[in-house]
Design a protein around this motif. Structure first.
Motif, PDB file in Angstrom:
ATOM      1  N   GLY A  46       0.837  -1.189   0.000  1.00  0.00           N
ATOM      2  CA  GLY A  46       0.000   0.000   0.000  1.00  0.00           C
ATOM      3  C   GLY A  46       0.870   1.236   0.000  1.00  0.00           C
ATOM      4  O   GLY A  46       1.778   1.355   0.835  1.00  0.00           O
ATOM      5  N   ILE A  47       0.631   2.163  -0.911  1.00  0.00           N
ATOM      6  CA  ILE A  47       1.508   3.323  -1.017  1.00  0.00           C
ATOM      7  C   ILE A  47       0.817   4.640  -0.722  1.00  0.00           C
ATOM      8  O   ILE A  47       1.454   5.590  -0.268  1.00  0.00           O
ATOM      9  N   SER A  48      -0.492   4.717  -0.968  1.00  0.00           N
ATOM     10  CA  SER A  48      -1.179   5.972  -0.688  1.00  0.00           C
ATOM     11  C   SER A  48      -2.677   5.741  -0.680  1.00  0.00           C
ATOM     12  O   SER A  48      -3.174   4.806  -1.301  1.00  0.00           O
ATOM     13  N   CYS A  49      -3.381   6.606   0.041  1.00  0.00           N
ATOM     14  CA  CYS A  49      -4.839   6.536   0.018  1.00  0.00           C
ATOM     15  C   CYS A  49      -5.406   7.925   0.247  1.00  0.00           C
ATOM     16  O   CYS A  49      -4.706   8.829   0.734  1.00  0.00           O
ATOM     17  N   ILE A  50      -6.670   8.060  -0.093  1.00  0.00           N
ATOM     18  CA  ILE A  50      -7.381   9.310   0.105  1.00  0.00           C
ATOM     19  C   ILE A  50      -8.800   9.010   0.529  1.00  0.00           C
ATOM     20  O   ILE A  50      -9.420   8.064   0.040  1.00  0.00           O
ATOM     21  N   ARG A  51      -9.306   9.796   1.472  1.00  0.00           N
ATOM     22  CA  ARG A  51     -10.721   9.714   1.839  1.00  0.00           C
ATOM     23  C   ARG A  51     -11.470  10.680   0.926  1.00  0.00           C
ATOM     24  O   ARG A  51     -11.234  11.883   0.977  1.00  0.00           O
ATOM     25  N   THR A  52     -12.322  10.145   0.088  1.00  0.00           N
ATOM     26  CA  THR A  52     -12.930  10.967  -0.954  1.00  0.00           C
ATOM     27  C   THR A  52     -13.880  12.010  -0.385  1.00  0.00           C
ATOM     28  O   THR A  52     -14.170  12.993  -1.049  1.00  0.00           O
ATOM     29  N   GLY A  53     -14.357  11.823   0.828  1.00  0.00           N
ATOM     30  CA  GLY A  53     -15.287  12.782   1.404  1.00  0.00           C
ATOM     31  C   GLY A  53     -14.618  14.049   1.903  1.00  0.00           C
ATOM     32  O   GLY A  53     -15.104  15.155   1.668  1.00  0.00           O
ATOM     33  N   ASP A  54     -13.484  13.916   2.575  1.00  0.00           N
ATOM     34  CA  ASP A  54     -12.844  15.091   3.163  1.00  0.00           C
ATOM     35  C   ASP A  54     -11.427  15.328   2.660  1.00  0.00           C
ATOM     36  O   ASP A  54     -10.784  16.288   3.071  1.00  0.00           O
ATOM     37  N   GLY A  55     -10.943  14.457   1.767  1.00  0.00           N
ATOM     38  CA  GLY A  55      -9.637  14.696   1.161  1.00  0.00           C
ATOM     39  C   GLY A  55      -8.445  14.344   2.014  1.00  0.00           C
ATOM     40  O   GLY A  55      -7.306  14.616   1.630  1.00  0.00           O
ATOM     41  N   VAL A  56      -8.653  13.733   3.157  1.00  0.00           N
ATOM     42  CA  VAL A  56      -7.530  13.320   4.003  1.00  0.00           C
ATOM     43  C   VAL A  56      -6.711  12.260   3.262  1.00  0.00           C
ATOM     44  O   VAL A  56      -7.264  11.359   2.635  1.00  0.00           O
TER      45      VAL A  56
END
Length: 125
Positions: A46-56
């Motif tokens: 796993g290299i990166s992730c984003i929470r699509t609701g708040d952009g974290v």
């Protein structure tokens, strides 16, 4: 639910690529979209992730400062901008979907239920 990655290719060390993960069949809404990669003979990382609701966002140490994840909810697309690429970045890159609480600093593939088909990134002279 469908995720389709694009943007991979062959580049030289130090160059850049931007990967796209296009989602269809659902609205991005409030989910976690993760980017993972798998090199031959190695486990999926796993290299990166984003929470699509708040952009974290979150990044693995191996890519921190070089890669940037972003999203365009209107286009249902998540991007991974990859700069200063190194030969060790060579892998198949996948995007995947999970509930938002699974976008964490330690990014594991197991909670991610939906996966794209992957796009090859090769960094070589």
């Amino acid at each position: 639910v469908q995720l389709v990655e694009s943007g991979g290719g062959l580049v030289q060390p130090g160059e850049s690529l931007r990967l796209s993960c296009a989602a269809s069949g659902f609205s991005l809404g409030y989910f976690a979209i993760g980017w993972f990669r798998q090199a031959p003979g190695k486990e999926r990382e796993g290299i990166s992730c984003i929470r699509t609701g708040d952009g974290v966002t979150s990044y693995a140490d191996s890519v921190k400062g070089r890669f940037a994840i972003s999203r365009d909810n209107a286009k249902s697309t998540v991007y991974l901008q990859m700069n200063s690429l190194k030969p060790e970045d060579t892998a198949i890159y996948y995007c995947a979907l999970a509930s938002p609480q699974y976008c964490t600093e330690n990014l594991f593939p197991d909670p991610y239920n939906y996966w794209g088909q992957g796009t090859q990134v090769t960094v070589s002279f």
